[in-house]
Design a protein around this motif. Structure first.
Motif, short mmCIF file in Angstrom:
data_model
loop_
_atom_site.label_atom_id
_atom_site.label_comp_id
_atom_site.label_asym_id
_atom_site.label_seq_id
_atom_site.Cartn_x
_atom_site.Cartn_y
_atom_site.Cartn_z
N PRO A 76 0.66 -1.26 0.01
CA PRO A 76 -0.10 0.21 -0.04
C PRO A 76 0.90 1.27 0.12
N ARG A 77 0.34 2.28 -0.68
CA ARG A 77 1.07 3.60 -0.62
C ARG A 77 0.40 4.39 0.37
N ALA A 78 -0.62 4.03 1.37
CA ALA A 78 -1.15 4.93 2.10
C ALA A 78 -1.88 4.06 3.14
N THR A 79 -2.41 4.88 4.28
CA THR A 79 -3.28 3.98 5.62
C THR A 79 -2.16 3.43 6.20
N MET A 80 -2.66 2.69 7.57
CA MET A 80 -1.79 1.81 8.19
C MET A 80 -2.22 0.71 8.27
N PHE A 81 -2.47 0.11 7.09
CA PHE A 81 -3.14 -1.33 6.85
C PHE A 81 -2.52 -1.78 5.55
N ALA A 82 -2.56 -3.20 5.25
CA ALA A 82 -2.45 -3.84 4.28
C ALA A 82 -3.45 -4.79 3.82
N TRP A 83 -3.97 -4.91 2.72
CA TRP A 83 -5.14 -5.61 2.13
C TRP A 83 -4.86 -6.60 1.21
N ALA A 84 -5.41 -7.90 1.79
CA ALA A 84 -4.62 -9.17 0.74
C ALA A 84 -5.80 -9.99 0.47
N ARG A 85 -5.79 -10.67 -0.64
CA ARG A 85 -6.57 -11.87 -1.06
C ARG A 85 -6.00 -13.07 -0.02
N LEU A 86 -6.99 -13.87 0.17
CA LEU A 86 -6.67 -15.25 0.91
C LEU A 86 -5.74 -15.87 0.11
N PRO A 87 -4.78 -16.49 0.74
CA PRO A 87 -3.67 -17.17 -0.19
C PRO A 87 -4.47 -18.59 -1.00
N GLU A 88 -4.12 -18.91 -1.77
CA GLU A 88 -4.58 -19.80 -2.80
C GLU A 88 -5.20 -20.93 -2.15
N PRO A 89 -4.53 -21.80 -1.14
CA PRO A 89 -4.99 -23.06 -0.72
C PRO A 89 -6.15 -22.81 0.15
N TYR A 90 -6.44 -21.43 0.66
CA TYR A 90 -7.42 -21.27 1.59
C TYR A 90 -8.68 -20.25 0.92
N ALA A 91 -8.53 -20.18 -0.33
CA ALA A 91 -9.46 -19.17 -1.00
C ALA A 91 -10.90 -19.53 -0.74
N ASP A 92 -11.11 -20.72 -0.60
CA ASP A 92 -12.73 -20.93 -0.62
C ASP A 92 -13.28 -21.10 0.94
N LEU A 93 -12.35 -20.84 1.82
CA LEU A 93 -12.69 -20.97 3.23
C LEU A 93 -13.62 -19.83 3.66
N GLY A 107 -16.16 -8.52 7.55
CA GLY A 107 -16.43 -7.31 8.47
C GLY A 107 -16.47 -6.26 8.21
N PHE A 108 -16.08 -5.89 6.61
CA PHE A 108 -16.37 -4.66 6.02
C PHE A 108 -17.32 -4.59 5.10
N GLY A 109 -18.17 -5.59 5.20
CA GLY A 109 -19.39 -5.74 4.16
C GLY A 109 -19.21 -6.87 3.05
N PRO A 110 -20.13 -7.13 2.40
CA PRO A 110 -19.86 -8.21 1.45
C PRO A 110 -18.98 -8.14 0.56
N GLY A 111 -18.58 -6.78 0.13
CA GLY A 111 -17.63 -6.58 -0.93
C GLY A 111 -16.22 -7.00 -0.32
N GLY A 112 -15.88 -7.11 0.88
CA GLY A 112 -14.87 -7.49 1.47
C GLY A 112 -14.44 -8.95 1.46
N GLU A 113 -15.43 -9.82 1.28
CA GLU A 113 -15.26 -11.24 1.44
C GLU A 113 -13.90 -11.60 0.50
N GLY A 114 -13.41 -12.57 0.77
CA GLY A 114 -12.12 -13.20 -0.06
C GLY A 114 -10.79 -12.41 0.41
N HIS A 115 -10.82 -11.28 1.39
CA HIS A 115 -9.72 -10.72 1.73
C HIS A 115 -9.56 -10.71 3.46
N VAL A 116 -8.36 -10.32 3.71
CA VAL A 116 -8.10 -10.08 5.08
C VAL A 116 -7.30 -8.69 5.09
N ARG A 117 -7.67 -8.27 6.43
CA ARG A 117 -6.79 -6.83 6.71
C ARG A 117 -5.82 -6.80 7.64
N PHE A 118 -4.45 -6.38 7.28
CA PHE A 118 -3.53 -6.44 8.22
C PHE A 118 -3.29 -4.90 8.91
#
Length: 406
Positions: free
Chosen positions: A317-334, A356-367
């Motif tokens: 990321p080039r801003a914020t105090m977070f990183a936004w990541a897709r689930l790694p492939e072996p776990y993508a359907d979890l 937790g950030f709405g349905p549009g956030g599914e498939g990702h996690v936030r660090f």
């Protein structure tokens, strides 16, 4: 008894990971918490000293001003002048809020009522979704992401919305996706708002947390923006003063005045010594946001580099105090919640599930970059061991997770 507004709120998904983190820690696990975006850096020393001094004076213990004391509003206007080149009238275009979150929710009361609608980013910081809903309005979601055509999405959402939205909610740099925009995007939004007679509310919470030469634009830098727009600025992240609860709404006089009028019915402002200390932070520690941003930049690099070594490449990321990541492939359907629970239990790293950030956030996690570099590198190594463990597949993950739950 039916609590109609409260009962309509969904469970706060992000809280479930916090509770799991506490449970694991009570059991002796050393969990690195990169879930809750709670800044860990100290507030400016001059502000702390001023708070101690001001709190010792009995006349500061009385009710304060719900709009914020005049010198605090002036200090905010001065920050906008030197930081963004924006001239604000501190008497009519600035109102202090009890943090940006309180300001946003009460602003929705000012702007919306049952039968109205708002355009809201998806995914989104949860209060951006539920603030309009608490005001009785409906929401229409605007797909948000690093690779999206954000303005095109906004136009399409407007065309499909019925009733036509009265408010557009924006927040750049964006939480959780870390998406950023340039000033030309804000210019197009202001033009759109004028054409369609809609109010733009820009939550500028991460105004100063930018890296690699990027400078986030204020929407008020656009000529004439204050005819249709307001902006929320907060000391929570820029000055690492999250618990102090000092924010501002700035911009359009009528809207700012409306919030000030509502607040006069609701509160007497933040504890006055805190307001006095915030003035000191703004006026005497102007370098703090740059220092804070540098810490987060270094942590960003530690996380992204560490995860890359672990085989999980995520956008830098080039801003914020977070990183936004897709689930790694072996776990993508979890699903993001189940994966986040698994990561906490097996790698002892807490992250926020994207759902937790709405349905549009599914498939990702936030660090959240709220641990020091040593702890972030520790987290990346733990994740690497987890990802490289035998049977690192979604099916295997589910079996191991069921076993962990007994």
């Amino acid at each position: 008894m039916e609590l109609r507004r409260i009962d309509a709120l969904p469970p706060y998904v992000l809280a479930s990971i916090r509770e799991l983190t506490l449970e694991l820690r009570r059991g002796g696990a050393d969990v690195v918490d990169l879930g809750f975006g709670n800044p860990d850096l100290p507030s400016p020393e001059v502000a702390v000293a001023k708070l101690q001094e001001a709190a010792g004076k009995p006349h500061n213990h009385r009710y304060s001003a719900s709009r914020g004391i005049p010198k605090l509003r002036l200090a905010c206007a001065e920050l906008y002048r030197r930081r963004f080149g924006v001239e604000l009238d501190p008497g009519s275009q600035v109102v202090a809020t009890v943090g940006a979150k309180e300001g946003f929710v009460h602003l929705m009361w000012v702007l919306l009522e049952p039968g109205d609608a708002a355009l809201v980013p998806s995914p989104s910081y949860p209060i951006h979704i539920h603030g309009p809903i608490l005001a009785g309005a409906s929401i229409f979601r605007v797909p948000m992401g690093r690779d999206e055509d954000l303005f095109e999405n906004l136009q399409q959402a407007w065309e499909l919305a019925e009733p036509r939205p009265r408010v557009i909610v924006l927040s750049f740099p964006h939480n959780p996706t870390t998406a950023t925009v340039e000033l030309d995007f804000m210019e197009r939004v202001v033009s759109f708002a004028r054409e369609h007679e809609v109010v733009v509310v820009h939550d500028f919470a991460y105004a100063d947390l930018a890296f690699d030469g990027y400078e986030p634009p204020s929407i008020l830098q656009v000529r004439g923006a204050d005819e249709v727009a307001v902006e929320l600025y907060t000391l929570s992240k820029s000055f690492s003063m999250a618990g102090w609860r000092v924010g501002f709404l700035v911009g359009n006089e009528r809207i700012v005045g409306g919030l000030g009028r509502l607040k006069s019915w609701l509160d007497y402002g933040t504890f006055q010594p805190i307001q006095i200390a915030a003035i000191t932070a703004l006026n005497e520690a102007p370098e703090t946001p740059l220092e804070v941003a540098e810490v987060y930049r270094s942590r960003r690099d530690a996380l992204c580099d560490g995860l890359a070594r672990a085989g999980w490449e995520i956008p830098r990321p080039r801003a914020t105090m977070f990183a936004w990541a897709r689930l790694p492939e072996p776990y993508a359907d979890l699903g993001s919640l189940e994966f986040s629970e698994l990561l906490a239990r097996r790698a002892h790293v807490a992250v926020s599930p994207g759902v937790g950030f709405g349905p549009g956030g599914e498939g990702h996690v936030r660090f959240a970059l709220v641990e020091n570099e040593h702890r972030i590198r520790q987290a990346a190594r733990s994740i690497g061991r987890f990802l490289s463990s035998p049977g690192a597949t979604s099916a295997g993950a589910r079996r191991r997770e069921r076993g962990a739950r007994g």
